[in-house]
Design a protein around this motif. Structure first.
Motif, PDB file in Angstrom:
ATOM      1  N   HIS A 185       0.843  -1.196   0.000  1.00  0.00           N
ATOM      2  CA  HIS A 185       0.000   0.000   0.000  1.00  0.00           C
ATOM      3  C   HIS A 185       0.884   1.255   0.000  1.00  0.00           C
ATOM      4  O   HIS A 185       1.667   1.478   0.925  1.00  0.00           O
ATOM      5  N   THR A 187       1.179   5.447  -0.035  1.00  0.00           N
ATOM      6  CA  THR A 187       0.418   6.641   0.335  1.00  0.00           C
ATOM      7  C   THR A 187       1.194   7.892  -0.072  1.00  0.00           C
ATOM      8  O   THR A 187       2.415   7.861  -0.227  1.00  0.00           O
ATOM      9  N   HIS A 198       4.753   7.146   1.743  1.00  0.00           N
ATOM     10  CA  HIS A 198       5.089   5.975   2.556  1.00  0.00           C
ATOM     11  C   HIS A 198       4.647   4.709   1.826  1.00  0.00           C
ATOM     12  O   HIS A 198       3.785   4.753   0.946  1.00  0.00           O
ATOM     13  N   ARG A 200       3.496   0.606   2.912  1.00  0.00           N
ATOM     14  CA  ARG A 200       3.149  -0.270   4.032  1.00  0.00           C
ATOM     15  C   ARG A 200       2.781  -1.627   3.454  1.00  0.00           C
ATOM     16  O   ARG A 200       2.047  -1.707   2.468  1.00  0.00           O
ATOM     17  N   LEU A 202       0.615  -4.575   3.710  1.00  0.00           N
ATOM     18  CA  LEU A 202      -0.602  -4.972   4.421  1.00  0.00           C
ATOM     19  C   LEU A 202      -0.682  -6.477   4.575  1.00  0.00           C
ATOM     20  O   LEU A 202      -1.311  -6.980   5.502  1.00  0.00           O
ATOM     21  N   ARG A 211       7.050  -4.667   9.208  1.00  0.00           N
ATOM     22  CA  ARG A 211       5.712  -4.081   9.170  1.00  0.00           C
ATOM     23  C   ARG A 211       5.732  -2.582   9.458  1.00  0.00           C
ATOM     24  O   ARG A 211       6.752  -2.028   9.854  1.00  0.00           O
ATOM     25  N   GLY A 212       4.606  -1.953   9.259  1.00  0.00           N
ATOM     26  CA  GLY A 212       4.466  -0.523   9.538  1.00  0.00           C
ATOM     27  C   GLY A 212       4.787   0.327   8.321  1.00  0.00           C
ATOM     28  O   GLY A 212       5.012  -0.177   7.226  1.00  0.00           O
ATOM     29  N   LEU A 213       4.790   1.651   8.534  1.00  0.00           N
ATOM     30  CA  LEU A 213       5.040   2.584   7.429  1.00  0.00           C
ATOM     31  C   LEU A 213       6.535   2.770   7.213  1.00  0.00           C
ATOM     32  O   LEU A 213       7.300   2.871   8.170  1.00  0.00           O
ATOM     33  N   HIS A 214       6.927   2.830   5.955  1.00  0.00           N
ATOM     34  CA  HIS A 214       8.315   3.108   5.598  1.00  0.00           C
ATOM     35  C   HIS A 214       8.310   4.245   4.584  1.00  0.00           C
ATOM     36  O   HIS A 214       7.454   4.286   3.694  1.00  0.00           O
ATOM     37  N   ARG A 228      11.896   1.947   8.135  1.00  0.00           N
ATOM     38  CA  ARG A 228      12.028   2.697   9.389  1.00  0.00           C
ATOM     39  C   ARG A 228      13.323   2.272  10.059  1.00  0.00           C
ATOM     40  O   ARG A 228      13.550   1.097  10.324  1.00  0.00           O
TER      41      ARG A 228
END
Lengths: 495, 129
Positions: A185, A187, A198, A200, A202, A211-214, A228
């Protein structure tokens, strides 16, 4: 002896950082959805993966469904470093699928895709504009059937499939997500007028993604993903024991080195806390200068004052050897504009500089530069902690400055949890009023597990360099901004 | 009396093909569309075509394969072919597979000039035979 389980074959995307998050790349014959709003970088991601795939001997097929025309796409891609026109059409092949979809529906589209995959012997397939296929499906069942057929095609031919789609749909349920091996995903949002992209993950079958936003950056080099930083560094064993037993590195200022009983420990982290103009930067440069005299390599990493101005000032007041160090390659100067980049990029830049220059000494001039680049303030503490651990693991001796807000206040606030917890030594620099004159004062607040001289000294900046002078022998409360003589204090406290 | 010229546009990107059809219709050309080379060959077998304008990369049968099939066909060998491509290096002109090339993106004026020039050259060639 039992056979070792064979790991599934993966195709790296060639996108810096993304393969790290994906545990090495995309699974051969895996089906992935890449979703995100227009402009988030889906097409660039997919094309970059195609050209990397082709450069490594694979063959890619790119099918567009009511997306931008190929010539427009090429117009945008031509400025990207990864775009290699010579790979088209033999190794990267582009076709439009919308005409078939519109005239004969999903079955015709599947036939077109299947035929093209077989004809081109494609090992990577991109379908750009999945939403068109979905909108052409009379029922969600028909759409699922289409996805199933694409999946089967991947299984039978070993072809990896990327399905690009706009994520902004009214339905919160995405049936296609249940049928694919992964969902990436993208953004594209504004944070205080600063555009932030970013990625992510999913969903990722058969892998343990980070995991999480990069953060994502798009430039002429294409798409770059910055995982991150706290998820990828600072995981090695801590070097506390090694630091405590390490040799001492001096500043080349006899009085300060005496206060520190020889200097700071090799591999330690030291905070220079002080108000603006109190001499923090010059003390840091003095630390680097002294290292160069002992053939210790250094890195200056700054955000605010331009390094040319800093070096010129150092030369003027006799902090020597820095320009020569830069010319020899023993001192690396890295400077980022304070509004530039994202925190992960800065962290990566810092660690790369230290490693690439095999630095013994590091001076970070203005940790606040990292804070300004933080996409989410709540991350700062984790980022600092991870960077500190990584610097300690590398073994570089670090000095960093951070600013106190009040010039003369009695309260001394040590900012930045996360980094301050990993900081072995703290020195304070500030201005005090003394005998109707403003003076710079320096004191050591903390040296972990070591003896030190806690008395305050005046820091003088002279034409012959920095000097520490015993100006305040008869005063107390200097560090907290007072500057009251002990005699006067005794008189006022007497009953 | 001049006869209406018949042009076949072969492109899998429907938007561009439809736009080119409108440009040509405004200049009294008769235009047929096909979305791949195989359909183009079927149309060529059914009706008289004076000029083929084809994209290079297409599903099922691409522009190079279409041109090759036409050059090897007694009935279609002399029909002029204009290749549309974003990639100037994709097929060398010396291959003899096409008469002219339209490098995408192009203007309607340049498109019409190319079409006119190809048809005129082909007409002169026919008269010389």
């Amino acid at each position: 002896m039992a056979d070792k389980p064979t790991l599934p074959r993966r195709h790296p995307t060639g996108i810096p950082g993304l393969d790290l998050i994906l545990e090495g790349g995309l699974l051969a014959s895996g089906v992935y959805i890449v979703q995100g709003p227009p402009g988030a970088g889906k097409t660039i991601l997919a094309n970059q993966a195609c050209f990397h795939h082709a450069a490594n001997g694979g063959r890619a097929l790119y099918v567009t469904l009511l997306a931008e025309s190929h010539s427009r796409m090429f117009g945008h891609l031509r400025r990207m470093a990864f775009f290699d026109e010579r790979a088209i059409p033999d190794r990267v092949y582009y076709i439009g699928g919308y005409s078939a979809l519109e005239s004969e529906g999903l079955d015709a589209l599947v036939r077109v895709i299947r035929g093209a995959v077989q004809k081109q012997k494609a090992t990577l397939l991109v379908v750009d504009g999945l939403v068109s296929a979905q909108e052409s499906s009379p029922t969600s069942r028909e759409f699922k059937k289409f996805l199933h057929e694409v999946q089967t095609l991947g299984d039978m031919t070993g072809c990896t499939v990327l399905l690009l789609t706009n994520a902004e749909r009214s339905s919160g349920f995405f049936p296609e997500h249940t049928m694919v091996d992964g969902v990436l995903h993208l953004t594209d949002e504004l944070s205080e007028l600063r555009p932030l992209r970013h990625i992510r993950i999913l969903k990722l079958r058969g892998s343990a993604p980070v995991r999480g936003l990069h953060s994502v950056r798009i430039s002429d080099r294409g798409l770059e993903v910055r995982p991150r930083i706290e998820t990828i560094v600072g995981k090695g064993p801590l070097a506390e024991g090694r630091v405590a037993a390490g040799p001492k590195l001096g500043f080349g200022l006899p009085e300060l080195d005496r206060m520190l009983r020889g200097g700071v420990r090799s591999g330690s982290i030291t905070m220079l806390l002080g108000s603006s103009g109190s001499g923090k930067t010059l003390l840091g440069m003095q630390f680097l200068s002294e290292g160069l005299k002992h053939h210790q390599r250094g890195v200056y990493f700054g955000f605010f004052e331009h390094p040319d101005a800093v070096l010129a000032k150092c030369q003027r007041i006799g902090i020597g050897g820095l320009k020569e160090g830069v010319e020899r390659g023993d001192l690396l100067i890295v400077w980022h504009r304070p509004v530039e980049g994202v925190i992960d990029e800065l962290g990566e830049s810092l660690l790369n500089a230290v490693i690439a220059n095999r630095a013994d000494r590091l001076f970070i001039d203005g940790m606040e530069g990292f804070e300004r680049a933080a996409d989410f303030p709540e991350r700062i503490s984790h980022v600092y902690s991870a960077i500190a651990q990584e610097l300690e693991r590398i073994g570089v001796t670090t000095l960093y400055t951070t600013e106190t807000r009040e010039l003369f206040g009695r309260e001394i606030e040590v900012p930045m949890t996360g980094l301050s917890a990993a900081t072995q030594n703290i020195m304070l620099l500030r201005h005090v009023e003394h005998h109707a004159a403003m003076r710079r004062v320096m004191a050591i607040l903390k040296v972990r597990d070591d003896d030190y001289d806690a008395r305050m000294r005046e820091l003088q900046i002279t034409d012959d360099g920095l000097r520490l002078v015993d100006t305040f022998t008869s005063e107390s409360s200097i560090v907290s901004g007072g500057g009251v003589s002990n005699d006067a204090r005794a008189k006022t406290t007497e009953p | 009396m001049t006869t209406q010229r018949s042009i076949l546009i072969v492109d899998d990107e429907f938007g561009l093909a439809e736009m080119l059809r409108e440009v040509l219709r405004e200049h009294q050309y008769d235009v047929t569309l096909a979305i791949n080379g195989r359909l183009a060959l079927e149309i060529l077998a059914e009706r008289k075509i004076d000029l083929v304008i084809t994209d290079l990369m297409m599903p099922v049968m691409d522009g190079a394969e279409l041109a090759n099939a036409m050059r090897n066909s007694d009935g279609h060998r002399k029909i002029p072919i204009v290749m549309m491509t974003s990639l100037p290096t994709a097929i060398p002109r010396s291959s003899g597979l096409y008469d002219d090339v339209l490098r995408k993106p192009f203007t309607p004026e340049h498109f019409l000039e190319t079409v006119h020039a190809c048809l005129t050259t082909a007409e002169h060639r026919t008269q010389g035979d």
